[in-house]
Design a protein around this motif. Structure first.
Motif, PDB file in Angstrom:
ATOM      1  N   ASN A   1       0.801  -1.218   0.000  1.00 58.64           N
ATOM      2  CA  ASN A   1       0.000   0.000   0.000  1.00 58.64           C
ATOM      3  C   ASN A   1       0.839   1.275   0.000  1.00 58.64           C
ATOM      4  O   ASN A   1       0.296   2.377  -0.022  1.00 58.64           O
ATOM      5  CB  ASN A   1      -0.952  -0.009   1.198  1.00 58.64           C
TER       6      ASN A   1
ATOM      7  N   TYR B   1       2.283   0.494  -4.412  1.00 61.39           N
ATOM      8  CA  TYR B   1       1.191   1.325  -4.908  1.00 61.39           C
ATOM      9  C   TYR B   1       1.718   2.579  -5.597  1.00 61.39           C
ATOM     10  O   TYR B   1       1.193   3.008  -6.638  1.00 61.39           O
ATOM     11  CB  TYR B   1       0.274   1.692  -3.735  1.00 61.39           C
ATOM     12  N   ASN B   2       2.765   3.148  -5.057  1.00 59.97           N
ATOM     13  CA  ASN B   2       3.294   4.402  -5.604  1.00 59.97           C
ATOM     14  C   ASN B   2       4.066   4.224  -6.911  1.00 59.97           C
ATOM     15  O   ASN B   2       4.449   5.212  -7.540  1.00 59.97           O
ATOM     16  CB  ASN B   2       4.162   5.098  -4.557  1.00 59.97           C
TER      17      ASN B   2
ATOM     18  N   PHE C   1       2.563   3.012  -9.451  1.00 58.08           N
ATOM     19  CA  PHE C   1       1.556   3.303 -10.464  1.00 58.08           C
ATOM     20  C   PHE C   1       1.510   4.808 -10.733  1.00 58.08           C
ATOM     21  O   PHE C   1       1.720   5.625  -9.825  1.00 58.08           O
ATOM     22  CB  PHE C   1       0.176   2.824  -9.997  1.00 58.08           C
TER      23      PHE C   1
ATOM     24  N   ALA D   1      -0.437   8.436 -11.874  1.00 59.15           N
ATOM     25  CA  ALA D   1      -1.635   9.062 -11.320  1.00 59.15           C
ATOM     26  C   ALA D   1      -2.912   8.531 -11.967  1.00 59.15           C
ATOM     27  O   ALA D   1      -3.936   8.334 -11.291  1.00 59.15           O
ATOM     28  CB  ALA D   1      -1.548  10.573 -11.481  1.00 59.15           C
TER      29      ALA D   1
ATOM     30  N   ASP E   1      -3.408   5.534 -13.332  1.00 59.85           N
ATOM     31  CA  ASP E   1      -3.670   4.180 -12.834  1.00 59.85           C
ATOM     32  C   ASP E   1      -4.162   4.210 -11.391  1.00 59.85           C
ATOM     33  O   ASP E   1      -5.090   3.488 -11.023  1.00 59.85           O
ATOM     34  CB  ASP E   1      -2.409   3.323 -12.941  1.00 59.85           C
ATOM     35  N   LYS E   2      -3.547   5.051 -10.573  1.00 54.20           N
ATOM     36  CA  LYS E   2      -3.985   5.141  -9.168  1.00 54.20           C
ATOM     37  C   LYS E   2      -5.453   5.553  -9.076  1.00 54.20           C
ATOM     38  O   LYS E   2      -6.181   5.093  -8.191  1.00 54.20           O
ATOM     39  CB  LYS E   2      -3.124   6.153  -8.413  1.00 54.20           C
ATOM     40  N   SER E   3      -5.885   6.417  -9.982  1.00 54.88           N
ATOM     41  CA  SER E   3      -7.271   6.892  -9.936  1.00 54.88           C
ATOM     42  C   SER E   3      -8.265   5.778 -10.209  1.00 54.88           C
ATOM     43  O   SER E   3      -9.462   5.915  -9.901  1.00 54.88           O
ATOM     44  CB  SER E   3      -7.472   8.034 -10.934  1.00 54.88           C
TER      45      SER E   3
ATOM     46  N   ILE F   1      -7.745   2.558  -9.059  1.00 52.41           N
ATOM     47  CA  ILE F   1      -7.658   1.571  -7.979  1.00 52.41           C
ATOM     48  C   ILE F   1      -8.619   1.964  -6.855  1.00 52.41           C
ATOM     49  O   ILE F   1      -8.578   3.084  -6.361  1.00 52.41           O
ATOM     50  CB  ILE F   1      -6.216   1.458  -7.454  1.00 52.41           C
TER      51      ILE F   1
ATOM     52  N   SER G   1      -5.686  -0.551  -0.581  1.00 51.46           N
ATOM     53  CA  SER G   1      -5.722  -0.317  -2.022  1.00 51.46           C
ATOM     54  C   SER G   1      -5.179  -1.529  -2.763  1.00 51.46           C
ATOM     55  O   SER G   1      -5.673  -1.918  -3.820  1.00 51.46           O
ATOM     56  CB  SER G   1      -4.912   0.930  -2.379  1.00 51.46           C
TER      57      SER G   1
END
Length: 205
Positions: A61, A65-66, A68, A70, A72-74, A76, A100
């Motif tokens: 997490n 996660y970081n 990815f 912006a 792709d993060k949006s 998840i 996440s």
């Protein structure tokens, strides 16, 4: 890929990995990496631990996660995961978590997404280390490769093992090790062989 091209059981690219679709609900898909993407310890110290506090959850997490971007993060979707006690040994699953990115639980792997072997989970046989041995018809569905190899590789679940210095895992031949492997050193008999990681997440389609 259009919405109607997403199907449970099919694979899709996302964030530089190939993922398998396990479930689809409300225009979102539960996906897991098709392969073991790396090997890591479940925790960074040999002590009683649950998924909520373990180092592998923090890594997935955070640092993972970081990776990815912006966009792709949006896509998840953070979810609340239930973390149940071990069905055979009663070791504590710990508090529910908001994740996440996460590992699957034993219930998700055994009862829902890789065939239904729930009867074996609920009815422990005598003297079983893995309740499946090599006879469960769903074992082959749980096998995952690391760099093209599957024998000798295994992957973590988030569920606790026999005690809370162990976590449940999927053996290289698809058996489920409900006693668990050592959270720090993995499978002691193999030296410091750390467990495989197959991240899972819910993704907006």
């Amino acid at each position: 890929m259009r919405m109607n091209e997403f199907n449970i059981g099919s694979t899709m690219p996302f964030g530089g990995y190939t993922w398998r679709i396990l479930d689809i609900k409300n225009n979102a898909a539960l996906i897991i990496t098709e392969d073991i993407i790396e090997q890591r310890a479940y925790h960074d110290a040999y002590k009683d631990i649950t998924w909520a506090e373990c180092a592998l959850r923090k890594y997935l997490n955070g640092e993972f996660y970081n990776k990815f971007n912006a966009t792709d993060k949006s896509r998840i979707i953070p979810v609340i995961n239930n973390n149940f006690d071990n069905q055979w040994y009663g070791s504590k699953g710990g508090e529910d978590t908001q994740d996440s990115v996460f590992l699957l639980s034993i219930e998700e792997v055994v009862c829902k997404y890789f065939g239904d072997s729930s009867s074996k989970l609920q009815n422990r046989g005598k003297n079983q280390r893995y309740w499946f041995e090599r006879k469960d018809e769903n074992n082959s569905k749980r096998i995952a490769r690391l760099e093209g190899k599957n024998w000798g590789t295994w992957w973590w679940l988030r569920s606790p093992g026999r005690v809370n210095v162990k976590a449940v895992y999927i053996h290289g031949d698809g058996n489920i090790g409900i006693q668990g492997n050592n959270i720090l050193k993995g499978n002691i008999s193999d030296g410091e062989c750390k467990g495989g990681v197959r991240p899972a997440l819910w993704l907006k389609l």
